[in-house]
Design a protein around this motif. Structure first.
Motif, PDB file in Angstrom:
ATOM      1  N   ARG A  27      48.068  41.939  40.435  1.00 24.69           N
ATOM      2  CA  ARG A  27      48.064  42.859  39.290  1.00 24.69           C
ATOM      3  C   ARG A  27      48.406  42.178  37.973  1.00 24.69           C
ATOM      4  O   ARG A  27      48.100  42.702  36.908  1.00 24.69           O
ATOM      5  N   ASP A  28      49.049  41.010  38.056  1.00 20.55           N
ATOM      6  CA  ASP A  28      49.407  40.298  36.824  1.00 20.55           C
ATOM      7  C   ASP A  28      49.652  38.831  37.155  1.00 20.55           C
ATOM      8  O   ASP A  28      49.542  38.413  38.309  1.00 20.55           O
ATOM      9  N   LYS A  29      49.995  38.047  36.137  1.00 21.87           N
ATOM     10  CA  LYS A  29      50.221  36.606  36.320  1.00 21.87           C
ATOM     11  C   LYS A  29      51.388  36.337  37.268  1.00 21.87           C
ATOM     12  O   LYS A  29      51.347  35.378  38.044  1.00 21.87           O
ATOM     13  N   ASN A  30      52.434  37.158  37.211  1.00 22.81           N
ATOM     14  CA  ASN A  30      53.579  36.963  38.102  1.00 22.81           C
ATOM     15  C   ASN A  30      53.170  37.112  39.563  1.00 22.81           C
ATOM     16  O   ASN A  30      53.563  36.303  40.413  1.00 22.81           O
ATOM     17  N   GLU A  31      52.386  38.140  39.863  1.00 27.86           N
ATOM     18  CA  GLU A  31      51.905  38.315  41.239  1.00 27.86           C
ATOM     19  C   GLU A  31      50.966  37.184  41.637  1.00 27.86           C
ATOM     20  O   GLU A  31      51.001  36.729  42.770  1.00 27.86           O
ATOM     21  N   GLN A  32      50.139  36.741  40.716  1.00 27.42           N
ATOM     22  CA  GLN A  32      49.233  35.642  41.020  1.00 27.42           C
ATOM     23  C   GLN A  32      50.026  34.383  41.358  1.00 27.42           C
ATOM     24  O   GLN A  32      49.696  33.677  42.308  1.00 27.42           O
ATOM     25  N   THR A  33      51.079  34.117  40.611  1.00 27.69           N
ATOM     26  CA  THR A  33      51.935  32.954  40.884  1.00 27.69           C
ATOM     27  C   THR A  33      52.611  33.090  42.239  1.00 27.69           C
ATOM     28  O   THR A  33      52.673  32.124  43.017  1.00 27.69           O
ATOM     29  N   LEU A  34      53.110  34.277  42.557  1.00 26.67           N
ATOM     30  CA  LEU A  34      53.736  34.526  43.855  1.00 26.67           C
ATOM     31  C   LEU A  34      52.747  34.299  44.995  1.00 26.67           C
ATOM     32  O   LEU A  34      53.054  33.629  45.982  1.00 26.67           O
ATOM     33  N   ILE A  35      51.541  34.835  44.837  1.00 29.23           N
ATOM     34  CA  ILE A  35      50.510  34.679  45.874  1.00 29.23           C
ATOM     35  C   ILE A  35      50.100  33.220  46.004  1.00 29.23           C
ATOM     36  O   ILE A  35      49.941  32.706  47.125  1.00 29.23           O
ATOM     37  N   ASP A  36      49.931  32.527  44.889  1.00 31.94           N
ATOM     38  CA  ASP A  36      49.606  31.089  44.927  1.00 31.94           C
ATOM     39  C   ASP A  36      50.663  30.312  45.714  1.00 31.94           C
ATOM     40  O   ASP A  36      50.335  29.481  46.564  1.00 31.94           O
TER      41      ASP A  36
END
Length: 94
Positions: free
Chosen positions: A58-67
């Motif tokens: 949903r946002d950059k923070n979630e993308q970083t977590l998923i990465d």
């Protein structure tokens, strides 16, 4: 042609997005299942699953977590031999 049981991917399995999403959401049963299934090797998932998870961020923070989460996995693509073994006509790869 049957997939080889000595293949580390086949021995540990390939984790689907449903289990990985539950892990990312903190579901204890999914985290425990993943931990018990991937003790001998790094867990495996498919490149399509990784793309699906990242698309759902949903946002950059979630993308970083998923990465970061995906860094703990071997990302795998199905070659033509395995695709034929499970009845697919074309390889699932990109």
């Amino acid at each position: 042609m049957q997939p080889s049981k000595s293949d580390p991917v086949m021995a540990s399995g390939i984790f689907d997005s449903s289990i990985l999403i539950d892990c990312l959401r903190g579901r204890v049963d999914a985290i425990a299942f993943l931990a018990t299934q991937s003790t001998a090797t790094r867990p495996h998932t498919h490149l399509f699953v990784a793309a699906e998870l990242l698309t759902g961020a949903r946002d950059k923070n979630e993308q970083t977590l998923i990465d970061s989460f995906l860094e703990t996995f071997e990302r795998w693509r199905a070659g033509s031999a395995l695709c034929r073994a499970v009845g697919l006509r074309t390889p699932l790869a990109f």
